[in-house]
Design a protein around this motif. Structure first.
Motif, PDB file in Angstrom:
ATOM      1  N   TRP A 138       0.831  -1.323   0.118  1.00 45.02           N
ATOM      2  CA  TRP A 138      -0.012  -0.183   0.013  1.00 45.02           C
ATOM      3  C   TRP A 138       0.869   1.533  -0.170  1.00 45.02           C
ATOM      4  CZ3 TRP A 138      -4.566   0.577  -1.623  1.00 45.02           C
ATOM      5  CH2 TRP A 138      -5.569  -0.473  -1.714  1.00 45.02           C
TER       6      TRP A 138
ATOM      7  N   ARG B 174       1.033   2.579  -3.539  1.00 44.99           N
ATOM      8  CA  ARG B 174      -0.140   2.773  -4.016  1.00 44.99           C
ATOM      9  C   ARG B 174      -0.933   3.944  -3.425  1.00 44.99           C
ATOM     10  NH1 ARG B 174      -3.432  -2.773  -4.724  1.00 44.99           N
ATOM     11  NH2 ARG B 174      -5.444  -1.431  -4.660  1.00 44.99           N
TER      12      ARG B 174
ATOM     13  N   ARG C 262      -2.163   9.091   2.573  1.00 45.98           N
ATOM     14  CA  ARG C 262      -3.006   9.934   3.239  1.00 45.98           C
ATOM     15  C   ARG C 262      -1.897  10.617   4.297  1.00 45.98           C
ATOM     16  NH1 ARG C 262      -8.267   8.186   2.814  1.00 45.98           N
ATOM     17  NH2 ARG C 262      -8.466   6.297   1.676  1.00 45.98           N
TER      18      ARG C 262
ATOM     19  N   GLU D 183     -17.758  -3.024  14.375  1.00 46.65           N
ATOM     20  CA  GLU D 183     -17.847  -2.973  12.982  1.00 46.65           C
ATOM     21  C   GLU D 183     -17.518  -1.835  12.152  1.00 46.65           C
ATOM     22  OE1 GLU D 183     -22.417  -4.183  12.761  1.00 46.65           O
ATOM     23  OE2 GLU D 183     -21.680  -6.091  12.743  1.00 46.65           O
ATOM     24  N   GLN D 184     -16.706  -0.764  13.013  1.00 44.87           N
ATOM     25  CA  GLN D 184     -16.099   0.289  11.864  1.00 44.87           C
ATOM     26  C   GLN D 184     -15.219  -0.224  10.910  1.00 44.87           C
ATOM     27  OE1 GLN D 184     -14.856   3.464  14.599  1.00 44.87           O
ATOM     28  NE2 GLN D 184     -15.873   2.565  16.263  1.00 44.87           N
TER      29      GLN D 184
ATOM     30  N   ASP E 204     -15.508  -2.877   9.150  1.00 44.29           N
ATOM     31  CA  ASP E 204     -16.223  -3.329   8.186  1.00 44.29           C
ATOM     32  C   ASP E 204     -17.042  -2.292   7.598  1.00 44.29           C
ATOM     33  OD1 ASP E 204     -15.904  -6.184   8.711  1.00 44.29           O
ATOM     34  OD2 ASP E 204     -17.933  -6.281  10.082  1.00 44.29           O
ATOM     35  N   ALA E 205     -17.154  -1.197   8.317  1.00 42.86           N
ATOM     36  CA  ALA E 205     -17.745   0.034   7.548  1.00 42.86           C
ATOM     37  C   ALA E 205     -16.813   0.513   6.687  1.00 42.86           C
ATOM     38  CB  ALA E 205     -18.008   1.078   8.577  1.00 42.86           C
ATOM     39  N   LEU E 206     -15.525   0.358   7.068  1.00 43.56           N
ATOM     40  CA  LEU E 206     -14.607   0.808   6.000  1.00 43.56           C
ATOM     41  C   LEU E 206     -14.485   0.055   4.588  1.00 43.56           C
ATOM     42  CD1 LEU E 206     -11.515   1.633   8.260  1.00 43.56           C
ATOM     43  CD2 LEU E 206     -12.543   3.302   6.821  1.00 43.56           C
ATOM     44  N   TYR E 207     -14.608  -0.976   4.857  1.00 46.04           N
ATOM     45  CA  TYR E 207     -14.644  -2.113   3.767  1.00 46.04           C
ATOM     46  C   TYR E 207     -15.718  -1.848   2.870  1.00 46.04           C
ATOM     47  CZ  TYR E 207     -11.089  -5.617   5.198  1.00 46.04           C
ATOM     48  OH  TYR E 207     -10.007  -6.227   5.639  1.00 46.04           O
ATOM     49  N   VAL E 208     -17.015  -1.670   3.478  1.00 45.81           N
ATOM     50  CA  VAL E 208     -18.146  -1.377   2.878  1.00 45.81           C
ATOM     51  C   VAL E 208     -18.081   0.004   1.952  1.00 45.81           C
ATOM     52  CG1 VAL E 208     -20.500  -0.492   3.212  1.00 45.81           C
ATOM     53  CG2 VAL E 208     -19.921  -2.758   4.304  1.00 45.81           C
ATOM     54  N   MET E 209     -17.400   0.848   2.504  1.00 48.64           N
ATOM     55  CA  MET E 209     -17.341   1.981   1.797  1.00 48.64           C
ATOM     56  C   MET E 209     -16.122   2.228   0.953  1.00 48.64           C
ATOM     57  SD  MET E 209     -18.568   5.088   4.538  1.00 48.64           S
ATOM     58  CE  MET E 209     -18.247   4.412   5.904  1.00 48.64           C
ATOM     59  N   ALA E 210     -15.620   0.784   0.470  1.00 49.79           N
ATOM     60  CA  ALA E 210     -14.729   0.678  -0.583  1.00 49.79           C
ATOM     61  C   ALA E 210     -13.160   1.289  -0.121  1.00 49.79           C
ATOM     62  CB  ALA E 210     -15.044   1.244  -2.006  1.00 49.79           C
ATOM     63  N   VAL E 211     -12.940   1.361   1.383  1.00 48.62           N
ATOM     64  CA  VAL E 211     -11.754   1.900   1.860  1.00 48.62           C
ATOM     65  C   VAL E 211     -10.904   0.977   2.534  1.00 48.62           C
ATOM     66  CG1 VAL E 211     -10.494   3.593   3.465  1.00 48.62           C
ATOM     67  CG2 VAL E 211     -12.655   4.271   1.946  1.00 48.62           C
ATOM     68  N   ASN E 212      -9.593   0.732   1.815  1.00 52.43           N
ATOM     69  CA  ASN E 212      -8.944  -0.693   2.616  1.00 52.43           C
ATOM     70  C   ASN E 212      -8.456  -0.278   3.868  1.00 52.43           C
ATOM     71  OD1 ASN E 212      -6.572  -2.172   3.215  1.00 52.43           O
ATOM     72  ND2 ASN E 212      -7.351  -3.277   1.491  1.00 52.43           N
TER      73      ASN E 212
ATOM     74  N   TYR F 191      -5.814   2.561   5.285  1.00 54.54           N
ATOM     75  CA  TYR F 191      -6.332   3.692   6.042  1.00 54.54           C
ATOM     76  C   TYR F 191      -5.824   3.733   7.652  1.00 54.54           C
ATOM     77  CZ  TYR F 191      -9.828   7.302   7.472  1.00 54.54           C
ATOM     78  OH  TYR F 191     -10.275   8.605   7.969  1.00 54.54           O
TER      79      TYR F 191
ATOM     80  N   LEU G 272     -19.048  -8.783   2.744  1.00 52.38           N
ATOM     81  CA  LEU G 272     -18.230  -8.869   4.002  1.00 52.38           C
ATOM     82  C   LEU G 272     -18.115 -10.291   4.612  1.00 52.38           C
ATOM     83  CD1 LEU G 272     -19.527  -5.890   6.069  1.00 52.38           C
ATOM     84  CD2 LEU G 272     -17.239  -6.157   5.203  1.00 52.38           C
TER      85      LEU G 272
ATOM     86  N   ASN H 299     -14.024  -3.410  -4.645  1.00 56.24           N
ATOM     87  CA  ASN H 299     -14.149  -1.998  -4.384  1.00 56.24           C
ATOM     88  C   ASN H 299     -14.783  -1.266  -5.416  1.00 56.24           C
ATOM     89  OD1 ASN H 299     -12.920  -1.885  -1.895  1.00 56.24           O
ATOM     90  ND2 ASN H 299     -10.828  -1.430  -2.617  1.00 56.24           N
TER      91      ASN H 299
ATOM     92  N   PHE I 192     -25.317   0.014   8.988  1.00 54.91           N
ATOM     93  CA  PHE I 192     -25.122  -1.160  10.192  1.00 54.91           C
ATOM     94  C   PHE I 192     -26.030  -1.126  11.086  1.00 54.91           C
ATOM     95  CE2 PHE I 192     -21.253  -1.078   7.778  1.00 54.91           C
ATOM     96  CZ  PHE I 192     -20.905  -2.513   7.917  1.00 54.91           C
TER      97      PHE I 192
END
Ligand SMILES: Nc1ncnc2c1ncn2[C@@H]1O[C@H](COP(=O)(O)OP(=O)(O)OP(=O)(O)O)[C@@H](O)[C@H]1O
Ligand SMILES: [Mg+2]
Lengths: 244, 254
Positions: free
Chosen positions: A20, A23, A27, A114-115, A117-125, A129, B56, B80, B90
């Protein structure tokens, strides 16, 4: 988890982090924030550790060295020990207790709430991050903190040696300059960078794979501190054997 | 290629956690541009279904298809790309607790839109307004009530106006007035933007209000799905017991 398996997973995290690094997006804001957290906020504890270590080391060596009239070498002994060993190791152990534990607790909490998981869901690795900024900041800041610890430690040794024990100030300083090579300091700083890598990687790893609620966060934090500390001491031996 | 009717399809999904089998051959079609409400007992696996839809959680067996494409073989970058089309609320909101409410809602915008700061502020204020949180943007998540957190999570989920939004119990823990307001918000957002929504709900009355399709989960499978009318008139005793909330019937409650 088996030790070997765990070592493998930590290495995997290291590889991911390194990839990373190449790439975008980089940040920088997060890196600076972590530099402040790992570095600036560890300054007090580093100064205290350095000062007392230098002081007590001067006291101890003086008692030994005065038996055969080598008091003049107290300064250089303190300085060498600090530069090569005590500066990097003690600083890293203190920062492990302060920041490595916080990394495990913070990421662990993010995991169980689950924060992550929330990152994954928002397409942020989350490795990019969360882990990358902490690792980069630690690798950069630990050598800087070690410089501070070395310097303050020598001051501590000076105060004890010169003002309390009456060693000649000029000789104290002259012997330091005579016996401590820049290379000693550089090798110490190199160690510190490696220790920074270890404490941040272990802290992030333990946090990242936390499970089981608040209890899990507590366990992750403890395990991070223990594992990082032991790994730092073991790595110190290996690095020392290789370098000197 | 014609787009398939179903935007998401779950095919014969099996999922266990340890010895516990949660999903047992579950299949479900989520129609494009419609609201699908999933109902079922607490602990039955509804949240697990939602997490399968966005990758997930990976199924032990079976397939998750989005636009007819199996998502399992996708690599990081592809998944992604896919996730950028989704928004998700959630069950416990999962707000970033190191950021203010404003920053939470702004997060997906900062990550994935080219909006400038002024536009971001505008969008965030608008979304916070939609969920009744105007003026609360500067608070930290820990300073919010449970229902407020949920609504903040909702604002974050819809911030980018994604094509597919997954809502895990958007109205649980809200007062009746707010429940109705959120149900309307989901319905209006869907109608205005023509998006696809999957909603998990324990609020049966609300489910019948907002749904185009209702699917009932029972013992790891979807045992009935169809229009609200079809579900209401279903002659399945399990469905009838559930939607009427009776303790007696074929479902063993305790
Ligand atoms: N990560 C996990 N590890 C182990 N077990 C899990 C995990 N996630 C869910 N489960 C189990 O799967 C089952 C279904 O959980 P799920 O959260 O999907 O229920 P639910 O239908 O959403 O319930 P509720 O309506 O109360 O939210 C539960 O028994 C839970 O214990
Ligand atoms: Mg749930």
């Amino acid at each position: 988890m088996h030790g070997l398996e765990q070592a493998g997973e930590i290495l995997l995290l290291l590889v991911q982090t390194a990839l990373w690094l190449l790439r975008p997006p980089w940040r920088m804001r997060l890196v600076f924030k972590q530099m402040e957290f790992v570095g600036v906020k560890s300054l007090n504890v580093t100064i205290l550790t350095g000062a007392f270590t230098g002081g007590v080391f001067a006291l101890q060596t003086y008692h030994g060295f005065s038996l055969f009239g080598a008091e003049s070498l107290v300064g250089s002994t303190v300085a060498l020990a600090l530069a090569r060993e005590l500066g990097p190791v003690l600083t890293s152990l203190m920062v492990t207790g302060r920041a490595g534990s916080a990394m495990a607790a913070e990421l662990g909490t993010m995991r169980v709430t689950e924060q992550i998981d929330a990152l994954y869901v928002m397409a942020v690795n989350p490795v990019q991050y969360l882990v990358l900024p902490r690792v980069v900041a630690s690798v950069v800041m630990l050598p800087l903190l070690t410089i501070v610890a070395d310097f303050v430690g020598i001051m501590g040794g000076y105060v004890v040696g010169v003002h309390l024990l009456g060693i000649n100030a000029g000789i104290f300083v002259a012997k330091i300059i005579e016996y401590v090579d820049p290379e000693d300091i550089m090798q110490g700083l190199f160690k510190a960078a490696i220790f920074g890598l270890i404490l941040s990687l272990v802290g992030c790893f333990k946090g990242f794979y936390t499970y089981g609620g608040a209890e899990g966060v507590g366990r992750a934090t403890t395990e991070a501190v223990v594992l990082a500390s032991v790994t730092i001491l073991a790595a110190d031996y290996v690095l020392t054997a290789l370098m000197f | 290629m014609a787009q398939p009717e179903a935007i998401i399809e779950l095919r014969d999904i099996h999922k266990s956690f340890g010895a516990q089998k949660v999903l047992d051959g579950l299949s479900l079609l989520v129609p494009r541009g419609r609201i699908t409400v999933i109902i079922g007992r607490s602990g039955g696996g509804k949240s697990v279904i939602l997490k399968h839809m966005i990758g997930l959680i990976k199924p032990d067996r079976g397939q998750v298809l989005v636009d007819g494409q199996d998502i399992r073989p996708l690599d990081d970058r592809e998944i992604n790309q896919l996730r950028k089309r989704f928004g998700m609320l959630f069950q416990d909101a999962a707000l970033f607790d190191s950021m203010t409410v404003f920053e939470n809602v702004a997060f997906p915008l900062r990550e994935h839109s080219r909006f400038n700061e002024k536009k971001i502020r505008e969008v965030v204020e608008e979304k916070l307004g939609l969920v009744g949180l105007t003026g609360h943007g500067d608070k930290m998540p820990s300073q919010l009530s449970g229902g407020m957190r949920k609504r903040a999570g909702l604002a974050r989920a819809i911030a980018l106006e994604p094509e597919i939004i997954l809502f895990d119990e958007p109205t649980t823990g809200l007062d009746p007035l707010m429940t109705d307001a959120i149900n309307r918000l989901i319905k209006n957002t869907q109608a205005k933007l023509g998006i696809t929504a999957v909603v998990i709900s324990h609020d049966i009355q609300g489910a019948f209000q907002v749904a185009h399709q209702i699917a009932m989960l029972h013992q790891g499978r979807i045992i009935a799905s169809g229009s609200p009318e079809a579900i209401r008139d279903s002659d399945d005793a399990v469905v009838q017991q559930f939607i009427h909330g009776r303790a007696e019937g074929p479902i063993e409650v305790l």
